[in-house]
Write an enzyme that holds these catalytic residues in place. Structure first.
Site, short mmCIF file in Angstrom:
data_model
loop_
_atom_site.label_atom_id
_atom_site.label_comp_id
_atom_site.label_asym_id
_atom_site.label_seq_id
_atom_site.Cartn_x
_atom_site.Cartn_y
_atom_site.Cartn_z
N ARG A 35 -52.54 16.48 36.58
CA ARG A 35 -53.64 15.65 36.07
C ARG A 35 -54.97 16.06 36.69
O ARG A 35 -56.00 15.98 36.04
CB ARG A 35 -53.35 14.18 36.34
CG ARG A 35 -52.27 13.66 35.42
CD ARG A 35 -51.99 12.22 35.69
NE ARG A 35 -51.14 11.70 34.64
CZ ARG A 35 -50.39 10.62 34.76
NH1 ARG A 35 -50.38 9.94 35.89
NH2 ARG A 35 -49.64 10.21 33.78
N LYS A 200 -35.13 3.94 24.51
CA LYS A 200 -35.32 2.62 23.91
C LYS A 200 -35.89 2.62 22.49
O LYS A 200 -37.00 3.08 22.27
CB LYS A 200 -36.23 1.78 24.82
CG LYS A 200 -35.53 1.41 26.12
CD LYS A 200 -36.39 0.54 26.99
CE LYS A 200 -36.34 -0.90 26.52
NZ LYS A 200 -37.21 -1.76 27.33
N GLY A 356 -44.13 11.12 28.31
CA GLY A 356 -43.72 11.53 29.65
C GLY A 356 -42.48 12.41 29.72
O GLY A 356 -42.53 13.51 30.26
N GLY A 379 -48.47 7.15 27.29
CA GLY A 379 -48.68 5.86 26.64
C GLY A 379 -49.79 5.93 25.60
O GLY A 379 -49.69 5.35 24.51
P1 AMP Z 1 -37.92 6.84 26.99
O1 AMP Z 1 -38.69 6.48 28.22
O2 AMP Z 1 -37.51 5.68 26.14
O3 AMP Z 1 -38.54 7.98 26.20
O4 AMP Z 1 -36.54 7.40 27.53
C1 AMP Z 1 -36.41 8.54 28.32
C2 AMP Z 1 -35.07 8.46 28.99
O5 AMP Z 1 -34.04 8.36 28.01
C3 AMP Z 1 -34.70 9.67 29.82
O6 AMP Z 1 -34.72 9.30 31.17
C4 AMP Z 1 -33.30 10.03 29.37
O7 AMP Z 1 -32.41 10.25 30.43
C5 AMP Z 1 -32.86 8.80 28.60
N1 AMP Z 1 -31.85 9.10 27.58
C6 AMP Z 1 -31.92 10.05 26.63
N2 AMP Z 1 -30.80 10.06 25.90
C7 AMP Z 1 -30.00 9.09 26.38
C8 AMP Z 1 -28.70 8.62 26.04
N3 AMP Z 1 -28.02 9.17 25.03
N4 AMP Z 1 -28.19 7.60 26.76
C9 AMP Z 1 -28.89 7.06 27.76
N5 AMP Z 1 -30.11 7.45 28.14
C10 AMP Z 1 -30.67 8.47 27.45
#
Ligand code: AMP
Length: 400
Positions: A35, A200, A356, A379
């Site tokens: 950054r 999520k 991220g 974000g």
């Molecule tokens: P997000 O912050 O929602 O973009 O999620 C990113 C996180 O999702 C990363 O730390 C990944 O390890 C996790 N992730 C990706 N695929 C899976 C999965 N199939 N099951 C659980 N966690 C996951």
């Protein structure tokens, strides 16, 4: 709004909002300076013109006023090194007499870094009085902090009202972030594929809805894919599932069908018997995962399925990993997708990686330099593609 590159900063004190929210270890050493590096071209252009620079930023989330842990003083030495040895002065309060006097005496070629803006609650509250005091430090206002452009804080948005239209502008980083995002949002060459992954669904619902209006194809991977699999009638074992989103997921699939947008879910998955780097693993169709097992990465067929879509696309937006890429056993899917994006970029597609974890992934694979643009603002980028107006952008581009 003036064009930053054309603006002559000779004899001018530029007040720049940067995003120096860098991670520090226990010894207050910077563990990732990306950054800070991203702001260097903007600072250097002003110094080269014969202007001086006043930098303001936040660092972390201080709760109760000043604490050494969140002091920007820890960045002074490294900043000076990044600027090729330019002396960096420091004001241990971002407003008040010391800041005012040091800023007042700043000479062309000099740099002043102000203490953490978030030591004042007024920053996040968007307090006008606080913004006015900051504004008084500089002749012009430059916003180069794309990472906080989605916040209507004193230093990112409110401050702009204290500068006339010809004295506020984006810095080089902000300019290129906005240009890349606009290119994907408003001038996307078709086919346009959005690759959305991560854990999520709830975090990504708004972006998916907005992309239904723009994309030709949407690839859904990562943990969030299983809520969609379930919505489509699949059996997902112990994979991640947001039960309260199954209905919304189903609606989204139906709306996509009506609009003619192709939604691609991973046909198969790498499954594990527990969420662990050393778990027992196997391959399985994503819609028939045995109980007690969970999908932690997309499978080989899904990699090929997704690669084919990416290969024929002219615009690619990628936000979120395809699996638990932090663990080696579940990294392959995200890496295959990264390689497919690189390959498509080589043959002329415009690719934007934002958010991220997908940025962390392309960096991990050493591929960041081989996509068209890697966004610094997770974000902010997400909100932009949700179709929201970002206060940091609006405050400047509206002029007045
Ligand atoms: P997000 O912050 O929602 O973009 O999620 C990113 C996180 O999702 C990363 O730390 C990944 O390890 C996790 N992730 C990706 N695929 C899976 C999965 N199939 N099951 C659980 N966690 C996951």
């Amino acid at each position: 709004m003036p064009d930053f590159s054309q603006f002559n900063f000779k004899g001018i004190k530029a007040l720049i909002r940067v995003d120096f929210n860098v991670p520090l270890n226990e010894q207050f050493e910077i563990t990732d300076d990306n950054r800070m590096r991203a702001a260097v071209p903007t600072i250097q252009k002003i110094l080269k013109d014969g202007g001086s620079v006043i930098l303001m930023s936040h660092l972390g989330r201080p709760k109760d006023g000043p604490t050494d842990k969140y002091s920007l003083s820890h960045l002074v030495k490294h900043l000076s090194e990044l600027l090729g040895g330019v002396k960096v002065l420091f004001a241990n309060d971002c407003i008040g007499e010391q800041a005012r006097l040091t800023a007042g005496m700043l000479k062309p070629g000099e740099v002043l870094l102000l203490e953490n803006l978030r030591f004042y609650k007024e920053e996040e509250k968007g307090d006008e009085g606080f913004a006015k005091k900051l504004a008084a430090l500089g002749d012009v206002y430059v916003n180069d902090a794309f990472g906080t452009a989605h916040r209507a804080h004193a230093s990112t948005a409110v401050i702009a009202k204290f500068f006339p239209g010809d004295k506020k502008m984006f810095g080089l980083l902000m300019e290129s972030e906005v240009r890349s995002a606009e290119k994907v949002m408003h001038q996307a060459g078709k086919p346009f594929v959005a690759i959305i992954g991560g854990a999520k669904v709830s975090d990504k619902m708004l972006i998916l809805e907005n992309l239904l209006e723009r994309a030709t194809d949407i690839i859904i991977g990562g943990g969030m894919a299983y809520t969609f699999m379930k919505a489509a009638g699949g059996h997902i074992g112990n994979s991640l599932c947001e039960a309260d989103r199954v209905g919304t997921a189903l609606e989204l699939l139906a709306r996509a069908a009506v609009k003619g947008v192709c939604i691609h879910l991973p046909s198969d998955s790498i499954i594990a018997d527990k969420f662990d780097a050393h778990a027992q693993t196997s391959a399985s169709p994503s819609n028939n995962i045995p109980d007690g097992w969970m999908g932690l990465d997309i499978g080989q067929n899904a990699c090929e399925q997704f690669t084919n879509v990416i290969r024929r696309s002219k615009t690619i937006l990628w936000n979120g990993p395809m699996g638990v890429f932090e663990m080696e056993s579940f990294r392959h899917g995200t890496k295959s997708i990264a390689l497919a994006v690189v390959e498509a970029t080589k043959t002329g597609a415009f690719s934007l990686v934002g958010g991220g974890d997908s940025v962390a992934a392309v960096n991990m694979f050493g591929l960041a330099g081989q996509v068209s643009y890697v966004s610094t603002g997770g974000g902010a980028m997400l909100e932009y593609f949700e179709g929201k107006e970002l206060p940091g952008i609006a405050a400047i581009s509206r002029g007045s």
